[in-house]
Write an enzyme that holds these catalytic residues in place. Structure first.
Site, mmCIF file in Angstrom:
data_model
loop_
_atom_site.group_PDB
_atom_site.id
_atom_site.type_symbol
_atom_site.label_atom_id
_atom_site.label_comp_id
_atom_site.label_asym_id
_atom_site.label_seq_id
_atom_site.Cartn_x
_atom_site.Cartn_y
_atom_site.Cartn_z
ATOM 1 N N GLU A 175 0.848 -1.196 0.000
ATOM 2 C CA GLU A 175 0.000 0.000 0.000
ATOM 3 C C GLU A 175 0.884 1.246 0.000
ATOM 4 O OE1 GLU A 175 -3.304 0.404 -0.423
ATOM 5 O OE2 GLU A 175 -2.544 2.430 -0.559
ATOM 6 N N GLU A 179 -0.939 9.021 4.861
ATOM 7 C CA GLU A 179 -1.876 9.490 5.887
ATOM 8 C C GLU A 179 -2.156 10.961 5.626
ATOM 9 O OE1 GLU A 179 -0.446 8.589 9.821
ATOM 10 O OE2 GLU A 179 -0.168 6.490 9.282
ATOM 11 N N ALA A 279 12.774 21.128 2.886
ATOM 12 C CA ALA A 279 13.717 20.913 3.992
ATOM 13 C C ALA A 279 12.975 21.050 5.315
ATOM 14 C CB ALA A 279 14.841 21.939 3.904
ATOM 15 N N GLY A 284 9.801 11.508 9.731
ATOM 16 C CA GLY A 284 9.332 10.675 10.841
ATOM 17 C C GLY A 284 8.143 9.877 10.355
ATOM 18 N N CYS A 287 6.006 5.057 8.792
ATOM 19 C CA CYS A 287 6.576 4.219 7.728
ATOM 20 C C CYS A 287 8.060 4.451 7.470
ATOM 21 C CB CYS A 287 5.796 4.419 6.439
ATOM 22 S SG CYS A 287 4.111 3.790 6.554
ATOM 23 N N LYS A 348 3.138 14.713 10.651
ATOM 24 C CA LYS A 348 2.791 15.599 9.543
ATOM 25 C C LYS A 348 1.375 16.107 9.762
ATOM 26 C CE LYS A 348 1.310 12.150 6.152
ATOM 27 N NZ LYS A 348 1.426 11.758 4.786
HETATM 28 N N1 LIG Z 1 0.071 4.061 8.050
HETATM 29 C C1 LIG Z 1 0.445 4.273 6.785
HETATM 30 O O1 LIG Z 1 0.447 5.393 6.280
HETATM 31 C C2 LIG Z 1 0.876 3.103 5.925
HETATM 32 C C3 LIG Z 1 1.004 3.284 4.549
HETATM 33 C C4 LIG Z 1 1.388 2.209 3.764
HETATM 34 C C5 LIG Z 1 1.658 0.977 4.363
HETATM 35 N N2 LIG Z 1 1.562 0.830 5.705
HETATM 36 C C6 LIG Z 1 1.815 -0.488 6.289
HETATM 37 O O2 LIG Z 1 0.559 -1.113 6.587
HETATM 38 C C7 LIG Z 1 0.670 -1.919 7.768
HETATM 39 C C8 LIG Z 1 -0.357 -1.480 8.784
HETATM 40 O O3 LIG Z 1 -0.050 -0.147 9.172
HETATM 41 P P1 LIG Z 1 -1.077 0.743 10.008
HETATM 42 O O4 LIG Z 1 -0.465 2.081 10.117
HETATM 43 O O5 LIG Z 1 -2.437 0.592 9.433
HETATM 44 O O6 LIG Z 1 -1.010 -0.041 11.433
HETATM 45 P P2 LIG Z 1 -1.937 0.150 12.708
HETATM 46 O O7 LIG Z 1 -1.073 -0.151 13.867
HETATM 47 O O8 LIG Z 1 -2.694 1.434 12.633
HETATM 48 O O9 LIG Z 1 -3.025 -1.029 12.555
HETATM 49 C C9 LIG Z 1 -2.728 -2.379 12.676
HETATM 50 C C10 LIG Z 1 -3.939 -3.070 13.293
HETATM 51 O O10 LIG Z 1 -3.776 -4.490 13.179
HETATM 52 C C11 LIG Z 1 -4.425 -5.078 14.323
HETATM 53 N N3 LIG Z 1 -3.970 -6.471 14.412
HETATM 54 C C12 LIG Z 1 -2.739 -6.939 14.747
HETATM 55 N N4 LIG Z 1 -2.714 -8.280 14.655
HETATM 56 C C13 LIG Z 1 -3.942 -8.680 14.244
HETATM 57 C C14 LIG Z 1 -4.547 -9.944 13.934
HETATM 58 N N5 LIG Z 1 -3.847 -11.084 14.036
HETATM 59 N N6 LIG Z 1 -5.820 -9.941 13.531
HETATM 60 C C15 LIG Z 1 -6.536 -8.822 13.429
HETATM 61 N N7 LIG Z 1 -6.020 -7.586 13.690
HETATM 62 C C16 LIG Z 1 -4.747 -7.539 14.090
HETATM 63 C C17 LIG Z 1 -4.037 -4.165 15.456
HETATM 64 O O11 LIG Z 1 -4.895 -4.306 16.563
HETATM 65 C C18 LIG Z 1 -4.154 -2.788 14.785
HETATM 66 O O12 LIG Z 1 -5.439 -2.216 14.962
HETATM 67 C C19 LIG Z 1 2.130 -1.762 8.221
HETATM 68 O O13 LIG Z 1 2.883 -2.828 7.696
HETATM 69 C C20 LIG Z 1 2.549 -0.453 7.610
HETATM 70 O O14 LIG Z 1 3.939 -0.399 7.392
HETATM 71 C C21 LIG Z 1 1.148 1.858 6.505
#
Ligand SMILES: NC(=O)c1ccc[n+]([C@@H]2O[C@H](COP(=O)([O-])OP(=O)(O)OC[C@H]3O[C@@H](n4cnc5c(N)ncnc54)[C@H](O)[C@@H]3O)[C@@H](O)[C@H]2O)c1
Length: 464
Positions: A175, A179, A279, A284, A287, A348
């Site tokens: 993905e 955000e 700049a 932070g 990701c 951000k």
């Molecule tokens: N936040 C971003 O902007 C973004 C963008 C691209 C990719 N990602 C990637 O996407 C992934 C998720 O990121 P996020 O920011 O949404 O994380 P997050 O911490 O907001 O959400 C993760 C959720 O998964 C749940 N969870 C954990 N184990 C579980 C299971 N076994 N079954 C059901 N739910 C479970 C947690 O309770 C939590 O609510 C990461 O690998 C991140 O690197 C994040």
């Protein structure tokens, strides 16, 4: 439904006039965080039936009450519309969600592992075991979480080992949403990367993304490992671009040039592009810090080090604390018992996400030197209050500025761009502003009588 997909693959026409007959998918998303909730809401908006499953009962309870546990512009509207239509639901019964799904997305967290900085895959592996036990019939398992190369192979191995009879394919579909602009990014992506060699799974993924595909968003079909690495390469490159301009900013200060003009001068070159050339205090967020570190570790494990990335990580780590020293210098070299107003805490604008926010390092450096911190953030204060100690939270920018010895802009929320500066000046005990996001013009700030410092724009450099 999968008979329809089989026909799609075999080329047997499922056509309605000239249009493909729509195939609605049953989708389960494991993890209802930033990525899972946005993906689930948007997939249901495409017409699919989606259940978002999370093991965090309080998150599910909130969602069922119609409360959105995160701040993301536009998300509430998409969630409530689709929940009302019955296409989007929430559950903490992960097994039931998987059982009824044709496609299961993994959107669980992959934070940095304590100690070595490699991606912590425990949530992914545990979810894979849950899926293996609960799945019913052919299921496409899609990793949307950011995971190191080879994780798809491991997920496949876990599922086979746990449920040898299972019929499934494991796909990587990283993905790229940002955000703060997540809905727009999800619905109008620059590209959709789908990593799988399995034809049936590719056809299913094409159906899942049909509205975007029809809207001309490029679908890139690649191998699973290529997809996994593409995500890290993208984040690594963007982090490096930010770090490059941050170093140019330091050089601008040393030689008397203006980094914003340098950024414009290079950004207008199409080969470079103008984005990610602001700049600031260092990258932070949820990701870049963890993904750059995980990329470094993956490369080291494969004896193919990525030295540009290693250097990027170390420059950025040093920079965040250096920003605290910059504030101290602006306060005459001493902040002991001085009150510093901090505007902006989230990593951000337009999010409440505090993960690895530069504000945390800046505030820590100031507190280590005896400063008293009064902070304001439009959306991040609830989350920040759990992470910051001995910080007073203000009701507004003006409340934060009252009697403070200096004001620091750490995050460029829109509301900080339009401050009543005359009022701010009258409130501050001394008119010192440190603008770590370059949102104000030096000439105007000087005219208003502030002692103003910013990033990469030394006195005399600014021409506009
Ligand atoms: N936040 C971003 O902007 C973004 C963008 C691209 C990719 N990602 C990637 O996407 C992934 C998720 O990121 P996020 O920011 O949404 O994380 P997050 O911490 O907001 O959400 C993760 C959720 O998964 C749940 N969870 C954990 N184990 C579980 C299971 N076994 N079954 C059901 N739910 C479970 C947690 O309770 C939590 O609510 C990461 O690998 C991140 O690197 C994040």
């Amino acid at each position: 439904m999968f008979d329809d997909i089989a026909m799609l693959i075999s080329g047997e026409a499922i056509v309605d006039g000239n249009a493909w007959l729509e195939v609605k998918m049953k989708i389960a998303i494991l993890g209802a965080g930033y990525v899972g909730l946005v993906s689930g809401a948007c997939f249901s908006d495409f017409g699919h039936n989606v259940v978002c499953a999370d093991q965090d009962q309080s998150k599910i309870d909130a969602l069922e009450r119609g409360e959105i546990p995160i701040f993301e512009p536009g998300l509430e509207h998409v969630v409530s519309n689709n929940a009302e239509s019955g296409r989007l639901s929430f559950t903490s019964d992960v097994d039931a969600a998987v059982k009824s799904a044709d496609v299961v997305f993994l959107a669980v967290g992959t934070p940095s592992r304590r100690g070595d900085g490699f991606a912590d895959l425990s949530y992914v592996h545990s979810a894979a075991r849950t899926i293996a036990e609960a799945m019913d019939g052919y299921t496409v398992i899609v990793t949307k979480s950011t995971v190191p190369v080879g994780t798809g192979d491991e997920v496949e191995r876990i599922i086979r080992e746990t449920n040898p009879e299972a019929e499934f394919a494991v796909v990587s579909n990283p993905e790229f949403l940002r955000e703060g602009a997540a809905i727009e990014d999800f619905k109008r992506p620059d590209r959709i990367v789908i990593g799988s060699d399995d034809e049936r799974a590719r056809a299913v993924m094409t159906e899942v993304y049909r509205p975007l595909f029809l809207n001309q968003s490029p679908l890139l079909f690649v191998s699973r490992r290529t997809a996994e690495l593409t995500k890290y390469a993208a984040n690594g490159f963007l982090a490096m671009k930010i770090t490059f301009i941050n170093e140019m900013a330091d050089l601008c200060e040393a030689v008397g040039a203006d980094v914003q003009e340098v950024a414009r001068g290079i950004g207008l070159d199409n080969r470079i592009g103008s984005k990610f050339l602001n700049a600031g205090p260092g990258y932070g967020g949820s990701c870049f810090p963890k993904d750059t570190l995980a990329l470094v570790k993956t490369a080291q494990d494969h004896e193919s080090p990525v030295r540009l990335m290693e250097t990027t990580v170390s420059i950025n780590d040093n920079r965040k604390r250096a920003m605290g020293r910059r504030v101290i210098a602006a306060c005459g070299g001493d902040v002991r018992d001085k009150t510093i107003a901090v505007l902006g805490l989230t990593f951000k604008p337009n999010t409440d996400d505090m993960r690895d926010a530069p504000s945390l390092s800046v505030i820590q450096a100031l507190q280590d030197n005896g400063a008293i911190i009064r902070a304001y953030d439009p959306e991040g204060m609830d989350v920040a209050s759990a992470l910051l100690e001995d910080v007073t939270f203000a009701a507004s920018s003006y409340d934060a500025a009252k009697d403070a010895d200096a004001l620091v802009i750490v995050t460029e929320w829109e509301v900080f761009r339009a401050l009543d500066l005359v009022r701010i000046k009258s409130l501050l005990a001394s008119p010192v502003i440190v603008d770590l996001r370059n949102i104000y013009r030096r000439s105007e700030m000087n005219k208003l009588g502030f002692t103003y410092s910013s990033i990469g724009r030394p006195n005399g450099a600014e021409t506009t």
